[in-house]
Structures are given as C-alpha cells and as structure tokens.
Motif scaffolding. Structure first.
Motif, short mmCIF file in Angstrom:
data_model
loop_
_atom_site.label_atom_id
_atom_site.label_comp_id
_atom_site.label_asym_id
_atom_site.label_seq_id
_atom_site.Cartn_x
_atom_site.Cartn_y
_atom_site.Cartn_z
N PHE A 39 0.77 -1.48 0.11
CA PHE A 39 -0.22 -0.46 0.00
C PHE A 39 0.81 1.48 0.23
CE2 PHE A 39 -3.74 -2.23 1.19
CZ PHE A 39 -3.02 -3.38 1.97
N TYR B 121 0.65 5.44 1.04
CA TYR B 121 -0.70 6.37 1.83
C TYR B 121 -0.05 7.38 1.51
CZ TYR B 121 -2.97 2.82 3.58
OH TYR B 121 -3.29 1.33 4.58
N PRO C 108 -4.68 -9.25 3.30
CA PRO C 108 -5.43 -9.55 4.38
C PRO C 108 -6.24 -10.26 5.20
CG PRO C 108 -6.01 -8.35 2.06
CD PRO C 108 -4.84 -8.76 2.04
N GLN D 92 -0.50 -5.02 8.89
CA GLN D 92 0.36 -3.92 8.03
C GLN D 92 1.15 -3.57 8.44
OE1 GLN D 92 -1.72 -1.14 5.77
NE2 GLN D 92 -3.38 -1.76 5.32
N TYR E 83 -12.63 -4.10 10.46
CA TYR E 83 -12.10 -4.32 11.93
C TYR E 83 -11.04 -2.51 12.30
CZ TYR E 83 -10.44 -8.40 10.07
OH TYR E 83 -10.87 -10.00 9.58
N TYR F 115 -3.45 2.97 15.73
CA TYR F 115 -1.82 3.13 15.57
C TYR F 115 -0.84 4.09 15.95
CZ TYR F 115 -2.49 0.08 11.77
OH TYR F 115 -2.53 -0.93 10.56
N GLN G 145 2.57 6.31 15.73
CA GLN G 145 3.34 7.09 15.04
C GLN G 145 4.52 8.06 16.01
OE1 GLN G 145 2.25 9.57 11.84
NE2 GLN G 145 3.44 8.55 10.74
N MET H 173 5.01 4.24 10.94
CA MET H 173 4.22 3.63 12.27
C MET H 173 4.19 2.55 12.91
SD MET H 173 1.48 5.71 12.10
CE MET H 173 0.61 6.23 10.01
N LEU I 163 0.88 -1.02 15.15
CA LEU I 163 0.65 -1.04 15.41
C LEU I 163 0.49 -1.47 16.45
CD1 LEU I 163 -2.32 -2.36 14.49
CD2 LEU I 163 -2.03 -5.06 14.60
N ARG J 240 -5.71 -3.96 18.45
CA ARG J 240 -6.59 -3.98 16.37
C ARG J 240 -7.74 -4.91 17.02
NH1 ARG J 240 -5.30 -8.69 12.01
NH2 ARG J 240 -5.83 -9.88 13.46
N PHE K 6 -3.45 7.47 16.63
CA PHE K 6 -3.78 7.23 15.04
C PHE K 6 -4.88 5.82 15.09
CE2 PHE K 6 -2.47 10.97 12.10
CZ PHE K 6 -0.84 10.31 11.80
N ARG L 186 -11.02 -0.37 8.97
CA ARG L 186 -10.95 -1.04 7.19
C ARG L 186 -11.96 -2.13 7.70
NH1 ARG L 186 -9.24 -6.07 5.77
NH2 ARG L 186 -8.16 -6.80 7.09
N GLY M 22 -7.73 -3.91 2.01
CA GLY M 22 -7.26 -3.96 3.73
C GLY M 22 -7.01 -2.52 3.12
N ASN M 23 -6.94 -1.48 1.96
CA ASN M 23 -6.82 0.16 3.26
C ASN M 23 -7.21 0.55 4.05
OD1 ASN M 23 -8.37 0.01 0.90
ND2 ASN M 23 -8.54 1.55 1.62
N LEU M 24 -6.61 1.01 4.81
CA LEU M 24 -7.17 1.54 6.13
C LEU M 24 -7.55 3.12 6.16
CD1 LEU M 24 -4.04 0.24 8.09
CD2 LEU M 24 -6.20 -0.09 8.14
N PHE N 237 -7.69 7.22 7.85
CA PHE N 237 -7.81 6.79 9.44
C PHE N 237 -8.32 8.48 9.85
CE2 PHE N 237 -3.74 4.95 10.53
CZ PHE N 237 -3.08 4.18 8.84
N GLY N 238 -7.84 8.48 11.89
CA GLY N 238 -8.58 9.22 11.47
C GLY N 238 -7.70 10.41 11.72
#
Lengths: 113, 115
Positions: free
Chosen positions: A33, A35, A98, A102, B33, B37, B39, B45, B47, B50, B91, B95, B101-103, B105-106
């Motif tokens: 990915f 971003y 997935p 990640q 999900y 995260y 940072q 970043m 995790l 979850r 963050f 998902r 699978g792309n996230l 984010f806030g």
C-alpha cells in the motif's frame, strides 16, 4: 527479518521536477500500500498492489501520480511535474495479505519548493 | 463512505497515570476492523491494538486496552501506567472486512507524557 524500507528518507524537489520514491516491502509480503500523509493529518490511501497487479489506484490525486511494482516486490511511486501541494510524507506498508497486519516503512518526506 | 474522527488533537498525561484517547467512526457495514496505531517522532507507524467488530470482547494488549461500543460507533484507547515512551501521535483507523485492506485513518491525537 528486515522491516519495510523506503528511500530516500527526505527529498526536496523544485516545482515541476519529477520524483521517484522507492519502497522495499518485507520479503514475501503479497500486499503493498502507498499512503500520503500531509502535515498534521492522518495518512490517506493512494494505491494498492497485490503482487505485481495494481488492484486499486482510486486514491491517486491526479494523473501526475504513477505507481508500479513490476516484479511483485519493490515498488516505486513516481510523481511527475511536482506541485507544492504534493509536499507530504509518503508512507509505504506491506502485509502478507488481508486481514493481516500492515507493516509501515519510515516514510519519505517530500518537500516541493 | 467510511469516516474516522478523532476529536482530541492533543492530550497530556502524567507518567504512571491512565489516559483515554477517543475515536468515533461512521459506517454502514456490520463487520469491519478497527485499529490504533502509534507514530513516534521517527514516523514509523506501529500497530498498537486491533479489534474485530463481530467480537464483543474488548481487545487488550498489556497496558493498552480499548472500549469498543459498536452501537455508538465508538472506539477509545486506554493507556494504563503511562510511560515516557508512549509519547507519540496516535491514529485510529478503520478497515472494511471484505476490502483489499486499505486503512482509513483519523487525524490523530498527539499524546504527551509528563515525567
């Protein structure tokens, strides 16, 4: 093993120049990915690869942005004719597939002057 | 489209105390999900925790736990016994379960830890 690496870590480009940002994912990770993280914001999705196939490029902000992953491993994000609004940190992340976690790289901070 | 909102741009906590970071999200999906995260200033970043939406039990990872309120679409992170190394941007991310699978984010919450 090694984590996700990105190069360069910092890039300064004059407006109008082309840039190429590299991402080395974790070996064996199928998904990759990209971003974009503007200053003070959360990351925003740009594009997704499964192996060498680019399955989603819906987040690319314009046709000046192009990404590739020709052999299903290393990926390059290219930005043509950079503009000031392209200044951001570009993050790469990889995962086995997935729904696995990640893993993010350290990012490339792009500054367009 | 799904959205994630973090209403606290900055938070501060005394070392060894407990702090709670807020996150709300909007979705029409029933299964998904949620993630927190971390940072640090180095920008890698990591995790933290979850949560799977179909699991009613709140996730816990050592000093980190969540309060997941599905009906309220709320997903807060509690950090117990805060340590100096907890200082970072946090963050919240969403998902879709069926997605690639792309996230999403806030905008993040900057957490400071005072010695």
């Amino acid at each position: 093993g090694a984590g996700v690496s990105q190069s360069p870590r910092y890039k300064v480009a004059k407006r109008g120049q082309d840039v190429a940002l590299r991402c080395d994912p974790i070996s064996g990770h199928v998904s990759l990915f990209w971003y974009q993280q503007a200053l003070g914001q959360g990351p925003e999705f740009l594009t997704y690869f499964q192996n060498e196939a680019q399955l989603d490029k819906s987040g690319l902000p314009s046709d000046r942005f192009f990404a590739e992953r020709p052999e299903g491993s290393v990926s390059t994000l290219k930005i043509q004719r950079t503009q000031q609004e392209d200044s951001a940190v570009y993050l790469c992340a990889s995962s086995r597939s997935p729904p696995y976690e990640q893993y993010f790289g350290p990012g490339t901070r792009l500054t367009v002057t | 489209a799904q959205t994630v909102t973090q209403s606290q741009p900055e938070m501060s906590v005394q070392e060894a105390e407990t702090v709670t970071l807020s996150c709300t999200y909007d979705t029409s999906e029933s299964d998904y999900y949620l993630f927190w995260y971390k940072q640090p200033p180095s920008r890698q970043m990591i995790l933290v925790i979850r949560q799977e939406a179909y699991k009613q039990q709140n996730a816990t990872e050592n000093r980190f736990s969540v309060n997941f309120q599905k009906a309220a679409k709320s997903f807060s992170l509690k950090i117990s016994d805060s340590q100096l190394g907890d200082a970072a941007m946090y963050f919240c991310a969403y998902r879709s379960k069926g997605s690639q699978g792309n996230l999403i984010f806030g905008k993040g919450t900057k957490l400071s830890v005072k010695p």
